[in-house]
Design a protein around this motif. Structure first.
Motif, PDB file in Angstrom:
ATOM      1  N   GLY A 134      31.072  32.639  72.222  1.00 43.45           N
ATOM      2  CA  GLY A 134      30.166  33.848  72.658  1.00 43.45           C
ATOM      3  C   GLY A 134      29.303  34.326  71.377  1.00 43.45           C
ATOM      4  O   GLY A 134      28.970  35.495  71.864  1.00 43.45           O
ATOM      5  N   PHE A 135      29.053  33.566  70.451  1.00 46.28           N
ATOM      6  CA  PHE A 135      28.166  33.995  69.289  1.00 46.28           C
ATOM      7  C   PHE A 135      26.642  33.634  69.591  1.00 46.28           C
ATOM      8  O   PHE A 135      26.692  32.344  70.304  1.00 46.28           O
ATOM      9  CB  PHE A 135      28.800  33.397  67.869  1.00 46.28           C
ATOM     10  N   LEU A 136      25.708  34.252  69.245  1.00 43.27           N
ATOM     11  CA  LEU A 136      24.337  33.795  69.597  1.00 43.27           C
ATOM     12  C   LEU A 136      23.835  33.681  68.026  1.00 43.27           C
ATOM     13  O   LEU A 136      24.221  34.380  67.109  1.00 43.27           O
ATOM     14  CB  LEU A 136      23.502  34.900  70.060  1.00 43.27           C
ATOM     15  N   GLU A 137      23.079  32.407  67.818  1.00 40.90           N
ATOM     16  CA  GLU A 137      22.648  32.049  66.456  1.00 40.90           C
ATOM     17  C   GLU A 137      21.202  32.915  66.589  1.00 40.90           C
ATOM     18  O   GLU A 137      20.360  32.675  67.289  1.00 40.90           O
ATOM     19  CB  GLU A 137      22.332  30.558  66.592  1.00 40.90           C
ATOM     20  N   ILE A 138      21.061  33.564  65.681  1.00 44.90           N
ATOM     21  CA  ILE A 138      19.874  34.580  65.559  1.00 44.90           C
ATOM     22  C   ILE A 138      19.473  34.486  64.056  1.00 44.90           C
ATOM     23  O   ILE A 138      20.206  34.698  63.189  1.00 44.90           O
ATOM     24  CB  ILE A 138      20.224  36.067  66.077  1.00 44.90           C
ATOM     25  N   GLU A 139      18.179  34.383  63.743  1.00 44.26           N
ATOM     26  CA  GLU A 139      17.397  34.256  62.435  1.00 44.26           C
ATOM     27  C   GLU A 139      16.960  35.800  62.393  1.00 44.26           C
ATOM     28  O   GLU A 139      16.492  36.657  62.910  1.00 44.26           O
ATOM     29  CB  GLU A 139      16.017  33.341  62.805  1.00 44.26           C
ATOM     30  N   THR A 140      17.185  36.080  60.886  1.00 44.25           N
ATOM     31  CA  THR A 140      17.176  37.235  60.331  1.00 44.25           C
ATOM     32  C   THR A 140      16.013  36.927  59.224  1.00 44.25           C
ATOM     33  O   THR A 140      15.553  35.749  58.726  1.00 44.25           O
ATOM     34  CB  THR A 140      18.057  37.986  59.656  1.00 44.25           C
ATOM     35  N   PRO A 141      14.959  37.800  58.752  1.00 49.25           N
ATOM     36  CA  PRO A 141      13.899  37.575  57.921  1.00 49.25           C
ATOM     37  C   PRO A 141      14.276  37.260  56.241  1.00 49.25           C
ATOM     38  O   PRO A 141      15.364  37.781  56.025  1.00 49.25           O
ATOM     39  CB  PRO A 141      13.244  38.837  58.029  1.00 49.25           C
ATOM     40  N   MET A 142      13.352  36.472  55.929  1.00 52.51           N
ATOM     41  CA  MET A 142      13.642  36.133  54.285  1.00 52.51           C
ATOM     42  C   MET A 142      12.807  37.083  53.550  1.00 52.51           C
ATOM     43  O   MET A 142      13.137  37.328  52.401  1.00 52.51           O
ATOM     44  CB  MET A 142      12.746  34.731  54.206  1.00 52.51           C
ATOM     45  N   LEU A 143      11.843  37.821  54.004  1.00 54.83           N
ATOM     46  CA  LEU A 143      10.932  38.582  53.257  1.00 54.83           C
ATOM     47  C   LEU A 143      11.376  40.171  53.421  1.00 54.83           C
ATOM     48  O   LEU A 143      11.140  40.660  54.647  1.00 54.83           O
ATOM     49  CB  LEU A 143       9.428  38.561  53.619  1.00 54.83           C
ATOM     50  N   ILE A 144      12.315  40.517  52.591  1.00 54.62           N
ATOM     51  CA  ILE A 144      13.036  41.731  53.150  1.00 54.62           C
ATOM     52  C   ILE A 144      13.225  42.690  51.883  1.00 54.62           C
ATOM     53  O   ILE A 144      12.138  42.496  50.865  1.00 54.62           O
ATOM     54  CB  ILE A 144      14.563  41.653  53.720  1.00 54.62           C
ATOM     55  N   LYS A 145      13.785  43.714  51.663  1.00 57.91           N
ATOM     56  CA  LYS A 145      14.102  44.527  50.545  1.00 57.91           C
ATOM     57  C   LYS A 145      15.481  44.324  49.877  1.00 57.91           C
ATOM     58  O   LYS A 145      16.191  43.846  50.644  1.00 57.91           O
ATOM     59  CB  LYS A 145      13.519  45.761  50.667  1.00 57.91           C
ATOM     60  N   GLN A 146      15.787  44.769  48.851  1.00 57.17           N
ATOM     61  CA  GLN A 146      17.037  44.683  48.128  1.00 57.17           C
ATOM     62  C   GLN A 146      18.290  44.873  49.287  1.00 57.17           C
ATOM     63  O   GLN A 146      18.359  45.592  50.053  1.00 57.17           O
ATOM     64  CB  GLN A 146      17.253  45.739  47.487  1.00 57.17           C
TER      65      GLN A 146
END
Ligand code: ASP
Length: 592
Positions: A162-174
């Motif tokens: 039941g897990f979804l593969e979701i991308e999170t951003p690369m340009l972020i902050k600390q």
């Protein structure tokens, strides 16, 4: 007319005898045997022998005679059985060969800087400089394919749970994971910088607030740490997060995932549930919070056996409240005195002030301890406690307890290495639980999180009262063969508790607002209880492959100084590019 079959270099067998086949690949080697030219044609699926007979295929023979290793060719001909006695049982295609009718050169190769057809030892700098050639070699072909199978197994398993593969951003902050950030200057916002993620930690927590229930990602993470032997500045984690889990739920999913991964990728059976140790127990018994459980050789606290000892160093240690720890080596009595001295010298490189030893030789114990201290009662009591017998050796270390544990832990691994007790084909997983919530930062002497500041205190520690160093966390590590595969925790979802933790860690209100205001705000909108874990992919594949360095399981790794020798990075950039990014540097560009 036989239909032409397009085949890989690993698939044709005697069942295909008589069919016409077309194979494309690299020339692994060529041999000329009495006029016949033999070509071993290679692709990632295997090797197939192509035979060219100048009498029946003169044009093909002419081309074949010009071939050199690593040329790329297309070979067409009939599949036939190799003459009896010339089969190669080591090859899947070893019963057949292709009687070539035509050979076409698709591209030529210069002489490679090192041999491709075997895994002979080559300077690593050269291998990294020509990584695309290194990747053709059997060892890397195997480990990169293994990595694919393992990661696919993870995706399949987590999907089934039941897990979804979701991308999170690369340009972020600390992200506070304890390392330095890589920074990326913003062109559009002068003087402002993004940070590359040390982990997707905050985003995965926000995905739980966002109602996704279960998330995972094969996530690239960036940590600008000081170069260390087997580190990479960018690495990959299996990162996941769940809504409403208990620690048990995360453990159960991880055990299922790892067992599936090892079975699917490697055919290895992994027994579950994994053994569990508390953090304190791991240190006490194995001298490490990532114990290698492939072998026993446990540490023993033998301080009481030395009460009233004549040996001044140990008597002093006891009077200062230090610990005396013992380690018994089965068969250790066969070591020479010189060998013992070498072991003691090694222990000092681990930080020991010295290492005492007792060798339980058949003709009576020998020891570095003074004769007067080596009483029969002492020997009996050490034997009873460490279960050492005649033929074994006992090593003794006295120091402040945590230091003595750390040194004994390293010695334990060293001795096991020497004795071949760390079989790379054996997989000993365990969980380390009940971590402290905080540790003392050696440099600043302030508190720092043992995991990260989002880790929830254990039941009983939520009030955060009393000595902060005694507080426990809902933090768990999974360990394999003495390597930490990953860490995780149940998180804080209560904004007030999260603020309190930040304050204890010395963040000002301003800091908290600036760095984590968005998280605390999100927690105000019905943030569900949540928790998760992240596992290092590179390390897991390394252990699966039984290799020595994570550079062997990454297609394009950096070297130990975090440089890419193939594309030559990092490199200085043009002043114009810096100007556009509003970056000024007074450091002269390094000479390249
Ligand atoms: N973000 C943590 C890490 O990278 C893992 C976790 O807590 O899930 O170590």
């Amino acid at each position: 007319m036989n239909q032409l079959r397009r085949a890989t270099c690993g698939e044709l067998t005697s069942a295909d005898e008589g069919s016409a086949a077309l194979l494309k690949g690299w020339v692994n080697t060529t041999r000329d045997h009495g006029g016949l030219i033999f070509i071993d044609l290679r692709d990632r699926f295997g090797l197939t022998q192509v035979v060219v007979d100048p009498r029946s295929a003169p044009a093909a023979a002419e081309v074949a005679a010009s071939l050199r290793s690593e040329d790329v060719i297309a070979a067409q001909g009939l599949v036939r059985r190799r003459p009896a006695g010339t089969e190669n049982r080591k090859l899947a295609t070893g019963e057949i060969e292709i009687a070539a009718e035509s050979i076409d050169v698709l591209n030529r190769s210069k002489t490679p800087p090192f041999p491709i057809h075997d895994d002979s030892d080559v300077d690593e700098g050269l291998r990294l400089r020509y990584r695309y050639l290194d990747l053709r070699r059997p060892h890397l072909q195997r480990s990169i394919a293994l990595r694919h199978r393992a990661v696919k197994a993870v995706r399949d398993y987590l999907d089934s749970r039941g897990f979804l593969e979701i991308e999170t951003p690369m340009l972020i902050k600390q992200t506070p994971e304890g390392a330095r950030d890589f920074l990326v200057p913003s062109r559009l916002h002068a003087g402002a910088f993004y940070a590359l993620p040390q982990s997707p930690q905050l985003f995965k927590q926000l995905l739980m607030v966002g109602g996704f229930h279960r998330y995972f990602q094969i996530a690239r993470c960036f940590r600008d740490e000081d170069t260390r032997a087997d580190r990479q500045p960018e690495f990959t984690q299996i990162d996941l997060e769940m809504t409403f889990p208990t620690q048990e739920d995360v453990i159960e999913i991880m055990e299922g995932m790892l067992a599936h991964m090892f079975e699917a990728a490697l055919g290895a059976k992994v027994a579950t549930p994994f053994p569990r140790l508390s953090h304190a127990e791991a240190l006490r018994r194995f001298g490490s919070d990532k114990p290698d459980l492939r072998f026993a050789m446990e540490l023993h606290d033998v301080g009481p056996a030395f009460t009233g000892t004549e040996f001044k160093i140990f008597a002093d240690a006891l009077s200062r409240g230090n610990a005396i720890l013992a380690l018994a080596e089965t068969g250790g009595a066969s070591r020479s005195r010189r060998d013992m001295d070498a072991l003691a010298a090694l222990a000092t490189t681990f930080g020991a002030k010295g290492l005492a030893w007792i060798s339980l030789a058949p003709d009576g114990p020998k020891s570095s301890l003074p004769k007067s201290a080596l009483t029969p009662q002492l020997v009996d009591s050490l034997k009873a406690q460490t279960k050492a017998q005649e033929g074994d050796a006992i090593y003794l270390l006295a120091d402040e307890r945590s230091l003595a544990q750390a040194i004994a832990g390293k010695l334990r691994l060293h001795i096991a290495d020497e004795r071949g007790m760390r079989d790379p084909k054996q997989f000993a997983f365990c969980w380390v639980l009940d971590f402290p919530l905080f540790e003392r930062d050696e440099e600043s002497q302030g508190l720092q999180p043992a995991h990260h500041p989002f880790t929830a205190p254990a039941p009983g520690s939520e009030a955060l009262s009393g000595d902060p160093l005694q507080l426990r966390a809902q933090h768990y590590d999974v360990v394999l063969n003495g390597m930490e595969l990953g860490s995780g925790s149940i998180r804080i979802h209560d904004p007030a508790l999260q603020r309190k933790i930040f304050t204890l860690l010395g963040y000002s209100d301003d800091d908290v607002e600036r760095k984590f205001g968005f998280l605390l705000e999100a927690f105000e909108y019905g943030a569900p209880p949540h928790g998760g874990i992240a596992l290092g992919v590179d390390r897991i594949i390394l252990l699966m492959a039984g290799g020595e360095s994570i550079r062997e399981v990454i297609a394009f790794p950096k070297n130990q100084r975090f440089q890419d020798l193939m594309i030559n990075a990092p490199t200085p950039v043009e002043p114009a590019a810096l100007k556009e990014l509003h970056v000024r540097t007074d450091i002269p560009p390094p000479r390249t």
